[in-house]
Motif scaffolding. Structure first.
Motif, PDB file in Angstrom:
ATOM      1  N   UNK A  61      13.505   0.713 -16.504  1.00  0.00           N
ATOM      2  CA  UNK A  61      14.682   0.100 -15.891  1.00  0.00           C
ATOM      3  C   UNK A  61      14.294  -0.934 -14.833  1.00  0.00           C
ATOM      4  N   UNK A  62      13.003  -1.251 -14.742  1.00  0.00           N
ATOM      5  CA  UNK A  62      12.537  -2.314 -13.860  1.00  0.00           C
ATOM      6  C   UNK A  62      12.114  -1.881 -12.474  1.00  0.00           C
ATOM      7  N   UNK A  63      11.991  -0.592 -12.242  1.00  0.00           N
ATOM      8  CA  UNK A  63      11.548  -0.092 -10.939  1.00  0.00           C
ATOM      9  C   UNK A  63      10.073   0.286 -11.014  1.00  0.00           C
ATOM     10  N   UNK A  64       9.363   0.083  -9.924  1.00  0.00           N
ATOM     11  CA  UNK A  64       7.952   0.468  -9.904  1.00  0.00           C
ATOM     12  C   UNK A  64       7.817   1.930  -9.477  1.00  0.00           C
ATOM     13  N   UNK A  65       6.686   2.519  -9.804  1.00  0.00           N
ATOM     14  CA  UNK A  65       6.413   3.894  -9.385  1.00  0.00           C
ATOM     15  C   UNK A  65       6.437   3.976  -7.866  1.00  0.00           C
ATOM     16  N   UNK A  66       5.900   2.971  -7.220  1.00  0.00           N
ATOM     17  CA  UNK A  66       5.860   2.941  -5.750  1.00  0.00           C
ATOM     18  C   UNK A  66       7.278   2.910  -5.171  1.00  0.00           C
ATOM     19  N   UNK A  67       8.162   2.112  -5.786  1.00  0.00           N
ATOM     20  CA  UNK A  67       9.550   2.064  -5.316  1.00  0.00           C
ATOM     21  C   UNK A  67      10.215   3.428  -5.431  1.00  0.00           C
ATOM     22  N   UNK A  68       9.956   4.111  -6.552  1.00  0.00           N
ATOM     23  CA  UNK A  68      10.548   5.429  -6.747  1.00  0.00           C
ATOM     24  C   UNK A  68       9.988   6.421  -5.729  1.00  0.00           C
ATOM     25  N   UNK A  69       8.676   6.385  -5.518  1.00  0.00           N
ATOM     26  CA  UNK A  69       8.071   7.262  -4.507  1.00  0.00           C
ATOM     27  C   UNK A  69       8.698   7.031  -3.138  1.00  0.00           C
ATOM     28  N   UNK A  70       8.862   5.758  -2.761  1.00  0.00           N
ATOM     29  CA  UNK A  70       9.432   5.446  -1.449  1.00  0.00           C
ATOM     30  C   UNK A  70      10.880   5.902  -1.363  1.00  0.00           C
ATOM     31  N   UNK A  74      12.390   8.457   1.328  1.00  0.00           N
ATOM     32  CA  UNK A  74      13.582   8.095   2.105  1.00  0.00           C
ATOM     33  C   UNK A  74      14.679   9.146   1.945  1.00  0.00           C
ATOM     34  N   UNK A  75      14.860   9.640   0.724  1.00  0.00           N
ATOM     35  CA  UNK A  75      15.888  10.651   0.454  1.00  0.00           C
ATOM     36  C   UNK A  75      15.549  11.955   1.174  1.00  0.00           C
ATOM     37  N   UNK A  76      14.271  12.330   1.195  1.00  0.00           N
ATOM     38  CA  UNK A  76      13.848  13.539   1.904  1.00  0.00           C
ATOM     39  C   UNK A  76      14.165  13.418   3.391  1.00  0.00           C
ATOM     40  N   UNK A  77      13.847  12.268   3.977  1.00  0.00           N
ATOM     41  CA  UNK A  77      14.117  12.046   5.399  1.00  0.00           C
ATOM     42  C   UNK A  77      15.622  12.082   5.688  1.00  0.00           C
ATOM     43  N   UNK A  78      16.378  11.461   4.811  1.00  0.00           N
ATOM     44  CA  UNK A  78      17.839  11.450   4.969  1.00  0.00           C
ATOM     45  C   UNK A  78      18.399  12.866   4.965  1.00  0.00           C
TER      46      UNK A  78
END
Length: 103
Positions: A61-70, A74-78
């Motif tokens: 879908x055009x997302x990088x593995x790094x973007x997903x990791x980040x 971010x979701x964990x922190x939220x």
């Protein structure tokens, strides 16, 4: 690349995305079977397959593995900041964030 080849690539990508979605549903069903039978092997296999499929789907879908990791971090922190019960009861979110940051 000429027009027909681009169209074929697009169609192929859509087909792969649909295949990944059905594979994920199948792995969720396997996860439920593993939970029902308390089978550790099935649980690990289905959970790892879900994670792999999620990363590959994101890439298709055009997302990088790094973007997903980040996004996961971010979701964990939220959730931690919002006082999520899993964090309050077990510290699971902090543990996962720490693990991901060490990778």
């Amino acid at each position: 690349m000429n027009r027909p080849e681009k169209g074929m690539q697009f169609a192929k990508n859509i087909k792969v995305i649909d295949w990944l979605k059905t594979d994920m549903l199948n792995q969720i069903a396997n996860l439920f079977k593993g939970l029902y039978y308390a089978n550790r092997h099935i649980l690990i296999d289905s959970l790892s397959s879900l994670i792999v499929s999620t990363y590959i789907l994101a890439r298709r879908m055009g997302l990088s593995f790094r973007e997903l990791d980040q996004a996961i971090i971010d979701k964990l922190r939220e959730h931690k900041n919002e006082g999520h019960q899993l964090e309050q009861w077990y510290g699971d979110l902090s543990s996962l964030e720490e693990y991901m940051n060490k990778r």
